[in-house]
Design a protein around this motif. Structure first.
Motif, PDB file in Angstrom:
ATOM      1  N   VAL A  81      84.152   4.898  27.041  1.00  0.00           N
ATOM      2  CA  VAL A  81      83.577   5.909  26.157  1.00  0.00           C
ATOM      3  C   VAL A  81      84.676   6.639  25.389  1.00  0.00           C
ATOM      4  O   VAL A  81      84.531   6.925  24.197  1.00  0.00           O
ATOM      5  CB  VAL A  81      82.710   6.898  26.963  1.00  0.00           C
ATOM      6  CG1 VAL A  81      82.269   8.077  26.091  1.00  0.00           C
ATOM      7  CG2 VAL A  81      81.493   6.188  27.537  1.00  0.00           C
ATOM      8  N   GLY A 269      76.629   7.486  28.981  1.00  0.00           N
ATOM      9  CA  GLY A 269      77.041   8.875  29.153  1.00  0.00           C
ATOM     10  C   GLY A 269      76.244   9.576  30.230  1.00  0.00           C
ATOM     11  O   GLY A 269      76.802  10.319  31.047  1.00  0.00           O
ATOM     12  N   SER A 273      78.177  10.830  33.536  1.00  0.00           N
ATOM     13  CA  SER A 273      78.353  12.267  33.765  1.00  0.00           C
ATOM     14  C   SER A 273      77.579  12.767  34.967  1.00  0.00           C
ATOM     15  O   SER A 273      78.022  13.688  35.657  1.00  0.00           O
ATOM     16  CB  SER A 273      77.947  13.046  32.508  1.00  0.00           C
ATOM     17  OG  SER A 273      76.575  12.841  32.218  1.00  0.00           O
TER      18      SER A 273
END
Length: 400
Positions: A81, A269, A273
């Motif tokens: 990312v 993501g 996360s």
């Protein structure tokens, strides 16, 4: 894996997810990036408290390999990312000032870090002295691009010339740091039985540039599957070559086209996360033992902080002032470039896996990463005097 081990693993994952969210929100409420709280949560779950009684009970030895595997997957996704979100054409339109500040903010902390490394070798003897010296220099030179971007947004500096300069310098610093770390990985493995595999590095880079990149650009629609499969294969390739898997994941993110990756970023993501990165924080925290620093280690910690903070601040400030940036804005730039965040933790984890750092030095370096990240926001607000006038001075600053 037995049923009992699977039960403990699933319970551990639930605990990690909840604690990461709680500590992240607590950090945010204190005006800090959530990553600070998540890293602190990982450290508190490690052996620093009660002689490791908590970590040994909650994370038994037979479950830790599974956690480490998940942490490595999370690390690969994060690096992908970072590479995907890295601005293309970093220096285009920034002029010579961006080049000068970027070079200065890398060279000065790197140089000071190598000098510090030579001193630390007296108390932390390393099997590969060159690898140790280069590693410490690279660790001092890094700036966390993702955390810096969020900090600029919080301070309403993203669209300003100074914010653009800071982001450009942070991106260049990160690329330089990863390149230096790749050299450290190669040097640390020098003389190993599989060193010949590094001969595949140039063919690998050529394939990525001349075959993979054009193929990816011709793809249309959802790129989630080719992106995920590609990052894992690229990471596996560099790990096999002895360069560490994070470089393959990062490079595949760099060569991915910017268009059509919104769904990929959103899915990866969320997974990263919420679950994978918090697991990485815990696995990293299990190697941090603040009690191993000792009283003598506080002097070393002071030197580490002095070199890390002073090198980055002076490198950014002096180059900016020489380029005609006003003093207040130059000081703000020096503070912004001290933001190290998760990027520093990644580098330190690589250092541990390569055997470059021992536990006490690794623990001190993690403290440095926390301090330099946590101090950026409060010191910037202090610099801006907490009022609109101070912020406006920096927002209006003309960057040549």
């Amino acid at each position: 894996m037995t049923a009992a081990q699977l039960t403990v693993l699933l319970a551990d994952l639930a605990l990690i997810v909840v604690l990461a969210r709680l500590f992240g929100r607590l950090a945010r409420s204190c005006g800090q990036p959530p990553v600070i709280g998540e890293i602190v949560a990982g450290v508190l779950l490690g052996p620093s408290l009660f002689n490791g009684a908590i970590s040994n009970t909650v994370f038994p030895a037979d479950v830790r390999p599974s956690l480490s595997a998940l942490a490595n997957v999370g690390l690969a996704v994060f690096m992908f990312v970072v590479g995907l979100e890295l601005p293309r054409n970093l220096l285009r339109g920034r002029g010579s000032l961006a080049v000068t500040v970027s070079f200065s903010s890398i060279a000065l902390p790197f140089g000071l870090g190598t000098v510090l490394a030579l001193h630390l070798l007296t108390t932390h003897p390393a099997e590969n002295r060159l690898g140790f010296v280069l590693f410490l220099g690279a660790a001092m030179a890094v700036t966390a691009f993702p955390v810096l971007a969020r900090l600029l947004a919080d301070l309403r500096l993203t669209g300003t010339p100074l914010g653009g300069l800071a982001l450009t310098c942070a991106a260049v610093d990160d690329v330089a740091a990863w390149s230096l770390l790749a050299v450290v990985a190669a040097v640390s493995d020098a003389g190993g039985p599989d060193q010949w595999r590094l001969l595949f590095l140039l063919p690998y880079l050529a394939v990525m540039r001349w075959i993979v990149t054009p193929m990816l650009r011709r793809l249309t629609g959802d790129l989630t599957v080719p992106g995920l499969a590609g990052l894992l294969m690229s990471a596996a390739a560099t790990e096999w070559m002895g360069l560490h898997f994070i470089f393959g994941a990062f490079l595949f993110g760099v060569v991915m086209p910017g268009e059509g990756t919104a769904a990929l970023l959103d899915r990866l993501g969320q997974l990263s996360s919420i679950l994978l990165l918090p697991v990485f924080f815990v696995v990293a925290g299990l190697q941090v033992n603040l009690t191993s620093i000792g009283w003598s280690g506080f002097g070393e910690l002071g030197l580490i902080l002095l070199v890390a903070i002073g090198g980055k601040f002076a490198g950014g400030y002096l180059a900016a002032r020489a380029g005609g940036v006003p003093p207040r804005s130059s000081a703000a730039l020096g503070l912004l470039l001290n933001t190290r965040g998760l990027t520093e933790l990644v580098i330190l984890s690589v250092g541990m896996s390569l055997g470059v750092l021992d536990q006490s030095l690794y623990s001190s370096m993690v403290v440095m990463a926390l301090v330099t990240t946590a101090m950026a926001g409060p010191l910037l607000r202090l610099l801006l005097r907490g009022d609109a006038a101070g912020l406006a001075d920096v927002q209006r600053a003309k960057v040549p």
